[in-house]
Structure formats: structure tokens, C-alpha cells
Design a protein around this motif. Sequence first.
Motif, short mmCIF file in Angstrom:
data_model
loop_
_atom_site.label_atom_id
_atom_site.label_comp_id
_atom_site.label_asym_id
_atom_site.label_seq_id
_atom_site.Cartn_x
_atom_site.Cartn_y
_atom_site.Cartn_z
N ALA A 74 0.84 -1.20 0.00
CA ALA A 74 0.00 0.00 0.00
C ALA A 74 0.87 1.25 0.00
O ALA A 74 1.99 1.23 0.53
CB ALA A 74 -0.92 0.02 1.22
N ALA A 75 0.35 2.31 -0.58
CA ALA A 75 1.00 3.62 -0.58
C ALA A 75 -0.09 4.68 -0.52
O ALA A 75 -1.15 4.51 -1.12
CB ALA A 75 1.86 3.80 -1.82
N SER A 76 0.16 5.74 0.22
CA SER A 76 -0.83 6.80 0.32
C SER A 76 -0.43 7.97 -0.57
O SER A 76 0.72 8.07 -1.02
CB SER A 76 -0.95 7.28 1.78
N ALA A 77 -1.35 8.86 -0.80
CA ALA A 77 -1.11 10.03 -1.64
C ALA A 77 -0.04 10.94 -1.04
O ALA A 77 0.64 11.66 -1.76
CB ALA A 77 -2.41 10.80 -1.85
N ASN A 78 0.13 10.90 0.29
CA ASN A 78 1.12 11.77 0.92
C ASN A 78 2.53 11.16 0.95
O ASN A 78 3.45 11.77 1.46
CB ASN A 78 0.68 12.16 2.34
N GLY A 79 2.69 9.97 0.40
CA GLY A 79 4.01 9.37 0.30
C GLY A 79 4.33 8.28 1.31
O GLY A 79 5.39 7.68 1.27
N ASP A 80 3.42 8.01 2.25
CA ASP A 80 3.63 6.89 3.17
C ASP A 80 3.55 5.59 2.40
O ASP A 80 2.77 5.47 1.45
CB ASP A 80 2.58 6.89 4.28
N LYS A 81 4.34 4.60 2.84
CA LYS A 81 4.31 3.29 2.19
C LYS A 81 4.28 2.19 3.25
O LYS A 81 4.85 2.34 4.32
CB LYS A 81 5.53 3.10 1.29
N TRP A 82 3.59 1.09 2.91
CA TRP A 82 3.47 -0.06 3.79
C TRP A 82 4.00 -1.29 3.06
O TRP A 82 3.70 -1.51 1.88
CB TRP A 82 2.02 -0.28 4.19
N TYR A 83 4.77 -2.10 3.79
CA TYR A 83 5.40 -3.28 3.22
C TYR A 83 5.08 -4.50 4.08
O TYR A 83 4.94 -4.39 5.30
CB TYR A 83 6.93 -3.13 3.18
N LEU A 84 5.01 -5.64 3.44
CA LEU A 84 4.89 -6.92 4.14
C LEU A 84 6.30 -7.49 4.18
O LEU A 84 6.91 -7.73 3.14
CB LEU A 84 3.93 -7.85 3.40
N GLY A 85 6.83 -7.63 5.37
CA GLY A 85 8.19 -8.12 5.55
C GLY A 85 8.23 -9.34 6.44
O GLY A 85 7.19 -9.87 6.84
N HIS A 86 9.43 -9.75 6.78
CA HIS A 86 9.62 -10.94 7.62
C HIS A 86 10.58 -10.60 8.74
O HIS A 86 11.62 -10.01 8.51
CB HIS A 86 10.17 -12.09 6.77
N ASN A 87 10.19 -10.96 9.94
CA ASN A 87 11.05 -10.78 11.11
C ASN A 87 11.76 -12.10 11.35
O ASN A 87 11.18 -13.04 11.87
CB ASN A 87 10.20 -10.39 12.32
N GLY A 88 13.00 -12.18 10.95
CA GLY A 88 13.76 -13.42 11.05
C GLY A 88 13.95 -13.92 12.46
O GLY A 88 13.96 -15.12 12.71
N THR A 89 14.09 -13.02 13.44
CA THR A 89 14.33 -13.46 14.81
C THR A 89 13.10 -14.13 15.41
O THR A 89 13.22 -15.07 16.17
CB THR A 89 14.76 -12.29 15.71
N ALA A 90 11.91 -13.63 15.06
CA ALA A 90 10.67 -14.22 15.58
C ALA A 90 10.03 -15.16 14.57
O ALA A 90 9.02 -15.78 14.86
CB ALA A 90 9.68 -13.13 15.97
N ASP A 91 10.62 -15.24 13.37
CA ASP A 91 10.11 -16.09 12.29
C ASP A 91 8.62 -15.86 12.04
O ASP A 91 7.82 -16.79 12.07
CB ASP A 91 10.39 -17.57 12.58
N GLU A 92 8.28 -14.58 11.82
CA GLU A 92 6.90 -14.23 11.52
C GLU A 92 6.87 -13.07 10.52
O GLU A 92 7.84 -12.32 10.39
CB GLU A 92 6.15 -13.82 12.78
N HIS A 93 5.75 -12.92 9.83
CA HIS A 93 5.59 -11.79 8.93
C HIS A 93 5.20 -10.56 9.73
O HIS A 93 4.53 -10.66 10.77
CB HIS A 93 4.53 -12.09 7.87
N ILE A 94 5.64 -9.40 9.26
CA ILE A 94 5.36 -8.14 9.93
C ILE A 94 4.97 -7.10 8.89
O ILE A 94 5.21 -7.27 7.69
CB ILE A 94 6.58 -7.63 10.73
N VAL A 95 4.37 -6.01 9.37
CA VAL A 95 4.07 -4.87 8.53
C VAL A 95 5.11 -3.80 8.84
O VAL A 95 5.40 -3.51 10.00
CB VAL A 95 2.66 -4.31 8.82
N ILE A 96 5.69 -3.24 7.78
CA ILE A 96 6.67 -2.17 7.93
C ILE A 96 6.07 -0.91 7.31
O ILE A 96 5.67 -0.92 6.15
CB ILE A 96 7.99 -2.52 7.22
#
Length: 103
Positions: A9-31
Motif C-alpha cells: 500500500a501507498a498513500s497520496a502523501n508518500g507513506d508506504k506499507w510493506y509486508l516483511g519478515h522478522n527473522g528473529t521471531a520467524d513471523e511476517h510483519i508490517v513495515i
Amino acid sequence: MPEAPKEFAASANGDKWYLGHNGTADEHIVIHHANDASGGTETRWPISSFLKHFGDHPQGQALREALRDAGSAEQEAPSEHTPVAQKPVISFPWSRNMDRLKD
């Protein structure tokens, strides 16, 4: 080698959201990458916390779609009995709930 975060996702004001991975907890996260005018800070969220706060916002809906597309919706969506580590959350102007989470 860890997988690169994928923008969902990205907003009109320039914010962006990513689906990432937290290797230490072995789970997906939102950045979340804030726009430069907001300081350009990066915030990381467990998926369940992000959906709890922003699930009815456009970025929450885009995350659900990205998870469905990735075939991960059942894997990532915790049940109501799944414990989630709560951390203080930075309030954002688009958040309806401006209270910080309590430990």
C-alpha cells in the motif's frame, strides 16, 4: 537470504506499507515508512496488531488482499487465543484510536 519486503500500500502523501519478515521471531510483519515530511521514520508491527488498529483503513484492506494473494491469510491471522506481544504504538493522524497500547 531473507526475502525483501513487498510493498502492499501507498498513500497520496508518500507513506508506504510493506509486508516483511522478522527473522528473529520467524513471523511476517508490517513495515510502515513515513513520508519525508513526517520524518521518514520506520515502524514495524505484528500483523495482528496492525489489523486491530488499521483493519478498516485502506492500508488494512490492502494488507488482507496481499495476504490472500500470498496464500498466507490462514497462516498469519491469529485466533482469538493466540498471544501477541504488545509494544507501545506510535499514534498516527489517521488512527481513530489515539491511545497507546498497554503492556
